[in-house]
Scaffold this motif. Sequence first.
Motif, PDB file in Angstrom:
ATOM      1  N   GLY A 181       8.463  66.988  -4.777  1.00 19.62           N
ATOM      2  CA  GLY A 181       8.755  65.695  -4.186  1.00 19.62           C
ATOM      3  C   GLY A 181       9.975  65.656  -3.305  1.00 19.62           C
ATOM      4  N   ARG A 182      10.365  66.806  -2.729  1.00 21.45           N
ATOM      5  CA  ARG A 182      11.539  66.861  -1.849  1.00 21.45           C
ATOM      6  C   ARG A 182      11.217  67.674  -0.605  1.00 21.45           C
ATOM      7  N   VAL A 183      11.503  67.108   0.555  1.00 16.57           N
ATOM      8  CA  VAL A 183      11.291  67.827   1.804  1.00 16.57           C
ATOM      9  C   VAL A 183      12.191  69.059   1.834  1.00 16.57           C
ATOM     10  N   GLY A 184      11.618  70.189   2.202  1.00 14.88           N
ATOM     11  CA  GLY A 184      12.387  71.431   2.283  1.00 14.88           C
ATOM     12  C   GLY A 184      12.283  72.302   1.056  1.00 14.88           C
ATOM     13  N   THR A 194      14.807  76.636  -0.946  1.00 14.73           N
ATOM     14  CA  THR A 194      15.377  75.391  -1.454  1.00 14.73           C
ATOM     15  C   THR A 194      15.602  74.442  -0.280  1.00 14.73           C
ATOM     16  N   SER A 195      15.780  73.176  -0.596  1.00 18.59           N
ATOM     17  CA  SER A 195      16.010  72.209   0.472  1.00 18.59           C
ATOM     18  C   SER A 195      17.331  72.471   1.193  1.00 18.59           C
ATOM     19  N   SER A 216      15.117  68.528   9.679  1.00 12.62           N
ATOM     20  CA  SER A 216      16.532  68.487   9.319  1.00 12.62           C
ATOM     21  C   SER A 216      16.976  67.088   8.917  1.00 12.62           C
ATOM     22  N   ARG A 217      16.343  66.054   9.471  1.00 13.57           N
ATOM     23  CA  ARG A 217      16.734  64.681   9.156  1.00 13.57           C
ATOM     24  C   ARG A 217      16.307  64.263   7.750  1.00 13.57           C
ATOM     25  N   THR A 218      15.291  64.916   7.210  1.00 14.88           N
ATOM     26  CA  THR A 218      14.747  64.481   5.919  1.00 14.88           C
ATOM     27  C   THR A 218      14.858  65.532   4.822  1.00 14.88           C
ATOM     28  N   ALA A 219      15.457  66.679   5.099  1.00 18.84           N
ATOM     29  CA  ALA A 219      15.557  67.748   4.093  1.00 18.84           C
ATOM     30  C   ALA A 219      16.232  67.235   2.830  1.00 18.84           C
TER      31      ALA A 219
END
Length: 348
Positions: A181-184, A194-195, A216-219
């Motif tokens: 559930g995490r971008v990156g 890893t993010s 990069s904006r949502t990592a």
Amino acid sequence: MTTRTKIAGAVLGTVVAGALAFVPLTDDGSAADGGGGSGGSLAAGPAEKEAVPSFTATDWVSYGDQVAVVRVTAEHELREPDEDADTDTAGAGAGEDYLARTVDLQVKERVWARSGAPALPSALSFTADGWQVKDGARKELGSPDSSRLEVGHEYVITLARFSGGVWAPLGSGGVLPYDHGRVGEGEFRGETVTSDAYRSAWEARAVPGDEAPVASRTAGKPSSAVREVLRGARPDATAARYPGLDPVARYRKAAGGGSEPAETFCSVAAPLAVSEDSRYTPQELAAVLGDLAALAGRDAASLRAYAASLTAGDETPAAVDDAARAASVTGIERECGTDVGELLPTDV
């Protein structure tokens, strides 16, 4: 016996705009050195090959149709039974073949949709990066800026329906790893990252003055952060006027391709006519108004003021500048004789 396609000219026979450039991956998943050895680049990089830009929020809302969280459930070799595997290694490539791959995806969450976009199926399949086959051994191929889409991993993907009705990622910049559930978090360039590492990889490539990629904006953030970024983005004004075209044709319009006659104030205003029954979100209408302002004379200030009021406050209800709206209506109707009604967003 497995049928393979030669690496020479290894551009997949598919509508997938983002799966057009491949480099072999090393054992740790990183892109191989581009030097002249066997681990060198096999085809041109994405910037040279992709048909549609796909890295920024502007790219996504201009050319994408749907953004979703998906899980890769299966992969398959893409066999071509009409080719003879025993003779396929002759000529250029000298024993190096390209084995194509398709992936099956299950849609887990719908994150964002372009106004008027076609409905996204709950499951879909398309061609993804495959393998280099040399002397019987396989090596994974992948884009240097994207994920390979591997079984068991989840991703946030901006999807588009291309000509022929086929769904595929918009491009390599439109595929973000999304495990846990995490971008990156998850698979990127064929390895698990890893993010923090993902964010660092993108920040190292940042160009001052350019719009930052969605990656990069949502990592490190959930899919809701992607949704907020996209809701605050404005599509390319020219692309917004051609919502019925597929992404490649829409981008060609925006990039000025083809031999279309030069646009005029009235040709830009034409889709706003009540008779056209066009659907516009506040951001899309603002983009068209901004384009009109660039072609206008005395009405430019009113058009710009009304466009600015439509997008003021991003996700909060904007206080529309009614005086500027009325002046814009009068100016368009006076200049073109076009009935634009109240000139309000029609898809809110």
